[in-house]
Scaffold this motif. Structure first.
Motif, short mmCIF file in Angstrom:
data_model
loop_
_atom_site.label_atom_id
_atom_site.label_comp_id
_atom_site.label_asym_id
_atom_site.label_seq_id
_atom_site.Cartn_x
_atom_site.Cartn_y
_atom_site.Cartn_z
N LEU A 554 24.00 53.97 111.17
CA LEU A 554 25.14 54.64 111.79
C LEU A 554 25.71 53.74 112.88
O LEU A 554 25.09 53.53 113.91
CB LEU A 554 24.72 55.98 112.39
CG LEU A 554 24.06 56.96 111.42
CD1 LEU A 554 23.71 58.25 112.13
CD2 LEU A 554 24.97 57.23 110.23
N GLU A 555 26.88 53.18 112.62
CA GLU A 555 27.50 52.24 113.56
C GLU A 555 28.27 52.99 114.63
O GLU A 555 29.47 52.82 114.81
CB GLU A 555 28.42 51.27 112.82
CG GLU A 555 27.69 50.24 111.99
CD GLU A 555 27.07 49.16 112.85
OE1 GLU A 555 27.53 48.97 113.99
OE2 GLU A 555 26.12 48.52 112.39
N THR A 556 27.55 53.85 115.35
CA THR A 556 28.16 54.58 116.47
C THR A 556 27.37 54.25 117.71
O THR A 556 26.19 53.91 117.64
CB THR A 556 28.12 56.10 116.21
OG1 THR A 556 26.77 56.49 116.04
CG2 THR A 556 28.92 56.45 114.97
N ALA A 557 28.00 54.39 118.86
CA ALA A 557 27.31 54.08 120.11
C ALA A 557 26.10 54.98 120.31
O ALA A 557 25.07 54.55 120.82
CB ALA A 557 28.27 54.20 121.28
N SER A 558 26.21 56.25 119.91
CA SER A 558 25.11 57.19 120.02
C SER A 558 25.34 58.32 119.03
O SER A 558 26.41 58.44 118.43
CB SER A 558 25.01 57.74 121.45
OG SER A 558 26.18 58.48 121.78
N ASN A 629 25.77 61.88 104.37
CA ASN A 629 25.42 63.18 104.93
C ASN A 629 25.62 63.21 106.44
O ASN A 629 26.01 64.23 107.00
CB ASN A 629 23.97 63.52 104.58
CG ASN A 629 23.82 63.85 103.11
OD1 ASN A 629 24.66 64.51 102.51
ND2 ASN A 629 22.74 63.37 102.51
N ALA A 630 25.33 62.10 107.11
CA ALA A 630 25.57 62.04 108.55
C ALA A 630 27.05 62.21 108.86
O ALA A 630 27.43 62.94 109.78
CB ALA A 630 25.06 60.72 109.11
N LEU A 631 27.89 61.56 108.08
CA LEU A 631 29.33 61.65 108.33
C LEU A 631 29.88 63.03 108.01
O LEU A 631 30.79 63.53 108.69
CB LEU A 631 30.05 60.58 107.52
CG LEU A 631 29.84 59.16 108.05
CD1 LEU A 631 30.34 58.14 107.06
CD2 LEU A 631 30.54 58.99 109.38
N ALA A 663 35.50 56.92 107.98
CA ALA A 663 34.62 56.22 108.91
C ALA A 663 34.68 54.72 108.71
O ALA A 663 34.64 53.95 109.66
CB ALA A 663 33.19 56.72 108.75
N ALA A 664 34.74 54.29 107.45
CA ALA A 664 34.80 52.86 107.18
C ALA A 664 36.06 52.26 107.77
O ALA A 664 36.05 51.18 108.34
CB ALA A 664 34.73 52.61 105.68
N GLU A 665 37.16 53.01 107.62
CA GLU A 665 38.42 52.51 108.17
C GLU A 665 38.36 52.46 109.70
O GLU A 665 38.99 51.61 110.32
CB GLU A 665 39.57 53.41 107.71
CG GLU A 665 39.85 53.29 106.21
CD GLU A 665 40.90 54.27 105.75
OE1 GLU A 665 41.17 55.23 106.50
OE2 GLU A 665 41.46 54.09 104.66
N GLY A 666 37.56 53.37 110.29
CA GLY A 666 37.45 53.40 111.74
C GLY A 666 36.36 52.50 112.28
O GLY A 666 36.11 52.50 113.47
N GLY A 667 35.67 51.78 111.40
CA GLY A 667 34.63 50.85 111.84
C GLY A 667 33.33 51.52 112.22
O GLY A 667 32.54 50.98 112.99
N LEU A 668 33.05 52.73 111.66
CA LEU A 668 31.84 53.45 112.01
C LEU A 668 30.68 53.13 111.09
O LEU A 668 29.56 53.55 111.34
CB LEU A 668 32.09 54.96 111.99
CG LEU A 668 33.12 55.48 113.00
CD1 LEU A 668 33.33 56.96 112.81
CD2 LEU A 668 32.66 55.19 114.41
N LEU A 669 30.91 52.39 110.01
CA LEU A 669 29.86 52.10 109.06
C LEU A 669 29.56 50.61 109.02
O LEU A 669 30.46 49.80 109.22
CB LEU A 669 30.27 52.54 107.64
CG LEU A 669 30.42 54.04 107.41
CD1 LEU A 669 30.80 54.28 105.97
CD2 LEU A 669 29.12 54.74 107.72
#
Length: 677
Positions: A554-558, A629-631, A663-669
């Motif tokens: 998960l490419e999120t800060a937290s 599933n996380a997304l 999410a991919a477009e937003g850079g979250l993955l």
């Protein structure tokens, strides 16, 4: 194996190849060889060898110089003589090729034998394997005071036990030459004087026995300003009583049984005698060398102050003081503990002992560690009880009324540590661990975290020089950033640059830019960020390992618990337990965010390590399913929602796919997953 070589550590260190003496002219080479032989076949870490070579002030080039010494020994002894292992170096030698191993074999047999003549023969055979005082001419104060002192005490105890055994079968005259030599070499050893007096008396030389007592008394008075201890005075009284002694008085020739081999003299005791004499400082000292390039002055000064307070309060305290340094792998717990121990060594003059509680992937059993500590405090192998409870009692008895500091490095949990803590209020212990050892009584807990940017720069400057850092300030900042302000990573970067003076800082900074290669770059010698993180990962159960791996995708800060639960396909409560366990092992960070609750996050280097593992262990289907599933859970509620919403793997595939694309477009993955619009 070195079948053509013979090694001797008793007397001068010698090596023979097919009977011919093999010269080792360099003093430092002899120190390394002696240290390896004393611990054969155990592996010694580079830090342990550096300590034996340079004590507490090693040069910055210590590791590279040590590697040169090892290479020279291999050239002298043979390419296979010194084996390199992941944790350090070991010497490949069979037990029959080392005098110490043969000595120990006979000694153990003798101590287990009750038949007097056989016992005398075995003790005699043990001593015949030796050539007197061990490690003669080895120029290492740390080796002589630590392992060397323990071996000397074992040899002295064996000599006295041999004399007892020989006298038990009537050979009183036979022991006189060796006992005379013993008191000549160790004039303050009252137990040896007592046996010499006994042997003289039993040989019919009462006058000489009494003269020996007067000589011992004069030496103690002139050199130490003390009177003989109880053992020596009792032997004198029994000899004076002679044939007219009462039935209640022991045989004047009887030598008192030794309940345990003599330990180093405690503060306020005479060497080898009663506890009433003035102090003779300098107990066992087994600390690793102190790293000079460490920079946490505030925390370090506070820990030093606390330990010095323990020493000053002394017997006024009701219990020993324990400091627990805990924190993530690589934050410098061991470095801090060793630096502090060196700084307060004068406050603990009866000894500073260091023990590793983990070797490789395995944690050591308390009974094993107790045996090592008891031997370090002067007891011979035969004096170490078999039962753990008896070992604890002997260990704490040896520490009673002494000022000794114990450093226990890399503890698993409280159960491993409790038996190893001193009970005497004049002692203290420093324990390092990944997790806080919260149930240890009388303990002050200190968490070590990441360095500040300034501390990171300071450590780097101390290693490679301030001029070099000042010349490339921008690159130095990039290096600190790539290291995530992790002390271990900073040390590795500094060591790599020190080895390559022709490199610009920018060169290494560019190499660290690649996330795929960063952990490969953060390794030098026997130091590696990847290996350090593996220690915490190995301590996890299978469900926690799976969570650690998959959530790194998960490419999120937290992320909150509900998103992690969806990714793992688990209920919230079980997921929260796994996340808390990961947090306790410092493989995740946890913070309370107002309006969002508790959020979990990875340190950048920890995430890279977890990402490596998930691509090695988990299937593509598992990885994709976890992210989808996380997304689905992430987008099911506003980011600030406080009410948890459980998402399960049964979430709509199209909804999850749509969320994944967004999410991919937003850079979250992570790009490795291949989600594209």
């Amino acid at each position: 194996m070195l079948d053509d070589l013979q090694f001797d550590v008793f007397g001068p260190l010698t090596v023979r190849r097919n009977g011919e003496l093999l010269e080792i002219p360099r003093a430092k080479h002899r120190v390394v060889l002696a240290a390896l032989l004393l611990h054969a076949p155990r592996t010694l870490t580079a830090e342990e060898l550096i300590q034996q070579l340079w004590g507490g002030e090693p040069p910055l080039t210590a590791r590279k110089t040590l590697q040169g010494y090892i290479a020279r020994l291999r050239k002298l002894l043979g390419a296979d003589a010194v084996v390199s292992r992941a944790s350090g170096y070991a010497i490949a030698i069979g037990a029959e090729r080392l005098d110490l191993d043969r000595f120990n074999t006979f000694l153990q047999k003798a101590e287990l034998t009750d038949e007097p003549a056989e016992r005398a023969r075995l003790f005699r055979s043990a001593l015949e394997q030796t050539n007197g005082t061990p490690l003669v001419g080895i120029p290492s104060e740390y080796l002589q005071q630590g392992d060397g002192a323990a071996l000397l005490e074992r040899w002295l105890n064996a000599t006295e036990s041999w004399a007892d055994a020989e006298m038990a079968v009537g050979r009183h005259t036979d022991v006189l030459p060796r006992l005379r030599a013993l008191v000549s070499e160790h004039p303050f050893r009252e137990s040896a004087w007592s046996r010499l007096m006994t042997a003289l008396y039993r040989a019919g030389r009462q006058g000489e026995a009494l003269a020996a007592y007067q000589e011992a008394r004069r030496l103690l008075a002139d050199e130490l300003g003390v009177e003989p201890g109880e053992e020596l005075r009792a032997a004198h009284r029994r000899i004076l009583a002679g044939p007219t002694r009462s039935a209640a008085d022991p045989d004047p020739a009887a030598v008192p049984a030794r309940p345990a081999p003599a330990a180093p003299a405690p503060s306020g005791s005479r060497p080898g005698g009663a506890a009433e004499a003035p102090a003779r400082r300098g107990g066992p000292y087994t600390l690793p060398p102190r790293l000079a390039e460490f920079a946490r002055p505030g925390i370090e000064a506070d820990l030093i102050r606390r330990l010095r307070e323990v020493s000053r309060e002394g017997a006024g305290r009701t219990a020993a003081q324990t400091l627990n340094l805990y924190g993530a792998a690589g934050v410098g717990k061991t470095t801090m503990a060793v630096r502090v121990a060196h700084a307060v060594s004068a406050a603990f003059p009866d000894g500073q002992l260091y023990v590793e509680l983990q070797r490789g992937d395995a944690f050591r059993e308390p009974a094993d560690v107790l045996g090592e500590l008891i031997r370090a405090l002067g007891a011979g192998p035969g004096a170490v009880p078999a039962e753990t409870g008896e070992r604890v009692a002997l260990y704490r008895g040896l520490l009673s009324h002494r000022r000794v500091l114990i450093v226990l490095d890399g503890a698993r949990d409280e159960a491993q540590v409790r038996p190893l803590l001193p009970a005497s209020p004049t002692c203290a212990a420093v324990v390092t661990s990944l997790e806080m050892l919260s149930t240890l009584g009388g303990t002050r807990h200190v968490r070590l975290g990441l360095l500040t940017a300034e501390e990171s720069r300071e450590i780097l400057a101390r290693i490679i020089g301030r001029e070099r850092v000042a010349a490339e300030e921008g690159a130095a900042q990039d290096l600190v950033r790539s290291c995530g302000r992790l002390p271990l990573a900073i040390r590795i970067v500094g060591a790599r640059l020190l080895e390559r003076p022709h490199w610009r800082l920018e060169t290494l900074a560019r190499r660290l830019e690649s996330q795929r290669r960063r952990l490969d770059e953060l390794a030098v010698g026997d130091l590696a960020v990847r290996d350090s993180l593996a220690v915490g990962y190995a301590a996890l159960e299978a469900p926690e390992r799976r969570a650690f791996r998959l959530l790194s995708l998960l490419e999120t800060a937290s992320f909150p618990v509900r998103v992690a639960a969806a990714a793992l396909g688990l209920p919230d409560d079980r997921t929260e337990e796994a996340l808390e366990r990961l947090t306790a092992q410092h493989l995740l960070d946890a913070d309370f965010v107002k309006g969002s609750g508790v959020r979990f996050s990875y340190h950048p280097l920890v995430r890279l390590y977890a990402r490596e593992l998930t691509f090695d262990v988990d299937s593509m289907q598992s990885r994709h399913g976890a992210v989808q599933n996380a997304l689905a859970a992430w987008y099911a509620r506003p980011a600030g929602a406080l009410v948890p919403l459980r998402a399960t793997p049964s979430a709509s595939g199209s909804a999850a796919r749509a969320a994944a694309v967004a999410a991919a477009e937003g850079g979250l993955l992570p790009p490795e997953l291949g989600f594209t619009a």
